[in-house]
Scaffold this motif. Structure first.
Motif, mmCIF file in Angstrom:
data_model
loop_
_atom_site.group_PDB
_atom_site.id
_atom_site.type_symbol
_atom_site.label_atom_id
_atom_site.label_comp_id
_atom_site.label_asym_id
_atom_site.label_seq_id
_atom_site.Cartn_x
_atom_site.Cartn_y
_atom_site.Cartn_z
ATOM 1 N N MET A 1 33.717 40.572 37.951
ATOM 2 C CA MET A 1 33.154 40.474 39.296
ATOM 3 C C MET A 1 34.251 40.677 40.330
ATOM 4 O O MET A 1 35.358 40.178 40.165
ATOM 5 C CB MET A 1 32.496 39.097 39.494
ATOM 6 N N ASN A 2 33.929 41.412 41.414
ATOM 7 C CA ASN A 2 34.918 41.709 42.447
ATOM 8 C C ASN A 2 34.771 40.854 43.698
ATOM 9 O O ASN A 2 35.572 40.972 44.615
ATOM 10 C CB ASN A 2 34.830 43.193 42.832
ATOM 11 N N ASP A 3 33.740 40.031 43.748
ATOM 12 C CA ASP A 3 33.542 39.196 44.932
ATOM 13 C C ASP A 3 34.724 38.258 45.136
ATOM 14 O O ASP A 3 35.305 37.741 44.185
ATOM 15 C CB ASP A 3 32.278 38.337 44.796
ATOM 16 N N THR A 4 35.050 38.020 46.400
ATOM 17 C CA THR A 4 36.001 36.952 46.698
ATOM 18 C C THR A 4 35.407 35.614 46.275
ATOM 19 O O THR A 4 34.213 35.355 46.458
ATOM 20 C CB THR A 4 36.311 36.933 48.200
ATOM 21 N N LYS A 102 31.881 34.577 53.527
ATOM 22 C CA LYS A 102 31.295 35.496 52.560
ATOM 23 C C LYS A 102 31.990 35.351 51.213
ATOM 24 O O LYS A 102 33.187 35.139 51.138
ATOM 25 C CB LYS A 102 31.426 36.923 53.066
ATOM 26 N N GLY A 103 31.212 35.482 50.163
ATOM 27 C CA GLY A 103 31.752 35.399 48.815
ATOM 28 C C GLY A 103 31.210 34.211 48.050
ATOM 29 O O GLY A 103 30.432 33.405 48.568
ATOM 30 N N ARG A 104 31.627 34.107 46.804
ATOM 31 C CA ARG A 104 31.221 32.992 45.941
ATOM 32 C C ARG A 104 32.046 31.758 46.295
ATOM 33 O O ARG A 104 33.152 31.869 46.811
ATOM 34 C CB ARG A 104 31.442 33.377 44.483
ATOM 35 N N THR A 158 36.830 35.500 37.068
ATOM 36 C CA THR A 158 37.462 36.169 38.202
ATOM 37 C C THR A 158 38.976 36.057 38.084
ATOM 38 O O THR A 158 39.478 35.041 37.586
ATOM 39 C CB THR A 158 36.992 35.557 39.540
ATOM 40 N N ASN A 162 41.519 37.460 43.353
ATOM 41 C CA ASN A 162 40.244 37.501 44.070
ATOM 42 C C ASN A 162 39.921 36.175 44.755
ATOM 43 O O ASN A 162 38.895 36.060 45.430
ATOM 44 C CB ASN A 162 39.095 37.840 43.116
ATOM 45 N N ILE A 218 36.651 40.875 50.790
ATOM 46 C CA ILE A 218 35.535 39.932 50.692
ATOM 47 C C ILE A 218 34.249 40.734 50.627
ATOM 48 O O ILE A 218 33.850 41.363 51.601
ATOM 49 C CB ILE A 218 35.482 38.964 51.886
ATOM 50 N N THR A 219 33.613 40.735 49.470
ATOM 51 C CA THR A 219 32.368 41.473 49.283
ATOM 52 C C THR A 219 31.265 40.517 48.884
ATOM 53 O O THR A 219 31.534 39.412 48.401
ATOM 54 C CB THR A 219 32.521 42.557 48.204
ATOM 55 N N THR A 220 30.046 40.911 49.084
ATOM 56 C CA THR A 220 28.905 40.063 48.694
ATOM 57 C C THR A 220 27.997 40.795 47.756
ATOM 58 O O THR A 220 28.092 42.001 47.625
ATOM 59 C CB THR A 220 28.116 39.621 49.935
#
Length: 220
Positions: A1-4, A102-104, A158, A162, A218-220
């Motif tokens: 996963m690439n999410d922050t 934003k992010g996990r 992760t 990240n 930071i991606t969602t």
């Protein structure tokens, strides 16, 4: 996963532990150490503080030097939830600030998992975090032990780079930065340091900084 992934400390980050909870836990730990190690209250208090300063957590010192102590039992006896929840003091603006990031999101605490879960639920934040990680979830290790961070990253699938670590402890953030994490020093005492990406004295400052981060990070 690439999410922050935002890794949040719990005590003095998501609630004000200094308002009464730390004092209560420290008193219970001292009582248990005095009883189980046959020490005076003064000796037990000194030893508790010594282990905390040396290892980052009193329990870490007990694990290392006192194998006769049942650590899970000790944790339950030193974290009386009814008394703790009675003095729980939220930090203003927490829920709104978390909603802007934003992010996990995960709680990463040196406290035991039952304590983490009880406080997050009482604070009404249980729907904000995808995981609540207490020390027994990552092998009874403790920040700033690097393996504690790496184990939590494995649990979340992760890499450290990240992650953004939000903590009131500079020592914990120093370890996080060494692993490649971005870092937020949270609290009234926070100030710029070479290994701190953001010094946030309140939740509004944290949220504003989070919103300004480059979107490719930071991606969602």
């Amino acid at each position: 996963m690439n999410d922050t992934v935002w890794l949040f400390d719990l005590d003095n980050t998501l609630h004000n532990a200094d308002a009464g909870i730390f004092r209560l836990i420290n008193r219970c730990m001292t009582t248990q150490m005095a009883e189980q190690l046959n020490l005076s209250a003064e000796e037990a208090s000194h030893l508790r503080q010594d282990y905390w300063h040396r290892y980052g957590a009193t329990i870490a010192g007990l694990q290392m030097h006192h194998p006769e102590i049942d650590i899970p039992e000790f944790l339950h006896l030193s974290h009386p939830l009814d008394e703790i929840l009675a003095v729980l003091t939220p930090i203003a603006g927490t829920h709104a600030a978390l909603g802007r990031l934003k992010g996990r999101k995960c709680v990463f605490s040196n406290g035991p998992s039952f304590y983490v879960q009880a406080l997050i639920t009482a604070l009404g934040l249980q729907d904000v975090f995808e995981r609540l990680a207490g020390t027994d979830d990552f092998g009874l290790l403790y920040k700033p032990n690097p393996q504690a961070y790496l184990t939590v990253c494995q649990l979340l699938d992760t890499p450290p780079e990240n992650c953004i670590m939000v903590d009131d402890s500079a020592d914990n953030l120093h370890a996080a930065k060494a692993l490649g994490m971005r870092t937020v020093w949270f609290g009234a005492h926070a100030h710029p340091l070479p290994f701190v990406d953001c010094a946030a004295t309140d939740m509004a400052t944290l949220a504003a900084w989070g919103e300004q981060q480059p979107q490719h990070l930071i991606t969602t």
